[in-house]
Design an enzyme around this catalytic site. Structure first.
Site: not given
Ligand code: SF4
Length: 361
Positions: A91, A104, A111, A115, A118, A164-165, A196, A218-220, A294, A337
Site C-alpha cells: 500500500e 507515504c 514487516c 509491533c 500495527c 515495513g521497517e 521512519s 517511533s518511540l511511543h 486510531n 499510521c
Molecule cells: S509499525 Fe512499522 S515497524 Fe512496526 S510492525 Fe508496523 S510497519 Fe513494521
C-alpha cells in the site's frame, strides 16, 4: 529472463551502459530528465529518439507497479493497493499537506517487527522491496496526482512510513533515495524525505552512509517495559541504546530528530509519562509528534480523550520540547499510521474469525 528495470539504475549506471553501447554518456542526463522530471515514459516520441539511444534503452523494463485498488478518504487522502511484478501487493498513500502532497511509501512487503499496535506487523515479512519498486510507488502516485489533482501536482514529499521497517531494507532504500535525489532526475532535496524507524540499530548505525534525510523514531513510550510491549524490537535495542546511536548522527543546523509518539489510552498517556519523556529528550534536537491512536477493527488499544492529549502536549512544551499533535489522515480508509495492510487479508481474517465464532455458538 526479465529485463532490468530502468528505475533500478543510478545516473552513473545509465552512463556506463550508454558508453558500452556507443552512445555519448551525456544523453543519460536527458533520458533521466525526460523520465523523472517530465514523467514521459513514451521516450520513442521525444527529441532523443535516435536508433542508437532507443536500442540502448530497449533492454530496459519501464513498467511500473499496477494500481489494483484506489480508495479516497473524505479528507483528500488516497490509498493505493499496488501490485508488483511477482503479484505481491503493498500500500502507498498520498496525503494532502497544505500546498503539496506527501507520499507515504512502503519499503517491504509486510514487516518483521511485529509491533503490537500495527496491522502490517500481523502480516509478517514476505520480502524486501527493490529500489525500483520503491521508486515505482512514487512515480505511480505522482502520475495519479498530475491526472487527478493537477492544481496540487507539484512533486510530492516522501515519508517512509508505509509497510515495513525501512532500515531493515537499508541497501535498497538507500539506492532508491540516491536515485530520487539525482539532480537530473526527481531532484528531491534530502529534507523532503523522512525515514521512519522503529529503532533498528544495525540500520541506524549505517545512517552516515546515506544522504542527510530527516529521521523519525517511533518511540511511543519513555519506559522500556511499555515499549517492549508495543515494539518487540525494543527487547534487542532498548531506548537508551537507540537514543545513543541517534545522538551520533550529525544533524544540519536546523535539523531535528522527530520522535513519533502514539498516544494510547491508559497505557502511555499519563502526566508521569509526559514528564519522563521530557526528561529523556532534554537537551536533544528533538520534536515530538503526538499521534492519537486510531482504533481499527479488533484493535487492543483505545484512543485517549482530547483533554488528555492536550495535557500531555502542554507538559512537554512546558519542559521546552517542541510538540505537535498529528491530525490523522485517511481514518475512514485505514490509511493512518500503523494501519496499512492488504485489506483483502483483513477481510479474510475477519471472515474466518466470524465463521469460527458462529461455529462455537
Ligand atoms: S509499525 Fe512499522 S515497524 Fe512496526 S510492525 Fe508496523 S510497519 Fe513494521
Amino acid at each position: 529472463m526479465d529485463n532490468v528495470s530502468f528505475y533500478s539504475l543510478t545516473l552513473g549506471h545509465l552512463k556506463d551502459h550508454f558508453l558500452q553501447n556507443n552512445v555519448k554518456p551525456f544523453h543519460a542526463q536527458t533520458v533521466f530528465t525526460e523520465i523523472y522530471k517530465k514523467l514521459n515514459f513514451n521516450f520513442q516520441k521525444s527529441d532523443f529518439d535516435t536508433p542508437l539511444i532507443t536500442d540502448a534503452l530497449g533492454v530496459f523494463d519501464f513498467s511500473l507497479p499496477k494500481i489494483v485498488r484506489e480508495q479516497n478518504a473524505k479528507d483528500g487522502t488516497t490509498k493505493f493497493l499496488l501490485e508488483m511484478k511477482d503479484g505481491l501487493k503493498v500500500e502507498t498513500v498520498l496525503i494532502p499537506f497544505h500546498k503539496r502532497f506527501t507520499v507515504c511509501l512502503s519499503s517491504q512487503v509486510g514487516c518483521a517487527m511485529n509491533c503490537s499496535f500495527c496491522y502490517t506487523g500481523t502480516q509478517g515479512l514476505k520480502r524486501n522491496l527493490l529500489a525500483q519498486e520503491i521508486i515505482g510507488q512514487y512515480l505511480v502516485a505522482w502520475q495519479w496526482l498530475i491526472q487527478n489533482r493537477p492544481e496540487k501536482s507539484v512533486c510530492p514529499n516522501i515519508v517512509f512510513m508505509g509497510q515495513g521497517e525501512p532500515l531493515h531494507n537499508f541497501d535498497e532504500v538507500k539506492k532508491a533515495i540516491d536515485i530520487m535525489l539525482t539532480t537530473e532526475g526527481l531532484h528531491l532535496g534530502p529534507r523532503q524525505i523522512t525515514l521512519s524507524t522503529a529503532g533498528y540499530l544495525p540500520g541506524i548505525e549505517r545512517l552516515n552512509e546515506m544522504a542527510r534525510v530527516n529521521i523519525a523514531l517511533s518511540l511511543h513510550s519513555p519506559t522500556n517495559s511499555v515499549r517492549n510491549e508495543l515494539i518487540p524490537l525494543n527487547r534487542s535495542y532498548n531506548i537508551e541504546t537507540v537514543l545513543n546511536a541517534l545522538g551520533k548522527i550529525p544533524l544540519l543546523k536546523r535539523q531535528f530528530v522527530n520522535f513519533e509518539y502514539l498516544l494510547i489510552k491508559d497505557l502511555n498517556n499519563s502526566s508521569e509519562d509526559a514528564v519522563k519523556l521530557a526528561t529523556l529528550l532534554q537537551g536533544k534536537k528533538a520534536i515530538v509528534n503526538l499521534i492519537p491512536f486510531n482504533e481499527f477493527p479488533d484493535s487492543p488499544y483505545k484512543r485517549p480523550s482530547v483533554e488528555s492529549i492536550d495535557r500531555f502536549k502542554l507538559i512537554l512544551e512546558e519542559n521546552g520540547i517542541p510538540t505537535t499533535v498529528r491530525t490523522t489522515k485517511g481514518d475512514d480508509i485505514l490509511a493512518a499510521c500503523g494501519q496499512l495492510k492488504v485489506l483483502d487479508e483483513i477481510t479474510q481474517a475477519k471472515k474466518l474469525r466470524d465463521e469460527k465464532n458462529k461455529n462455537n455458538l
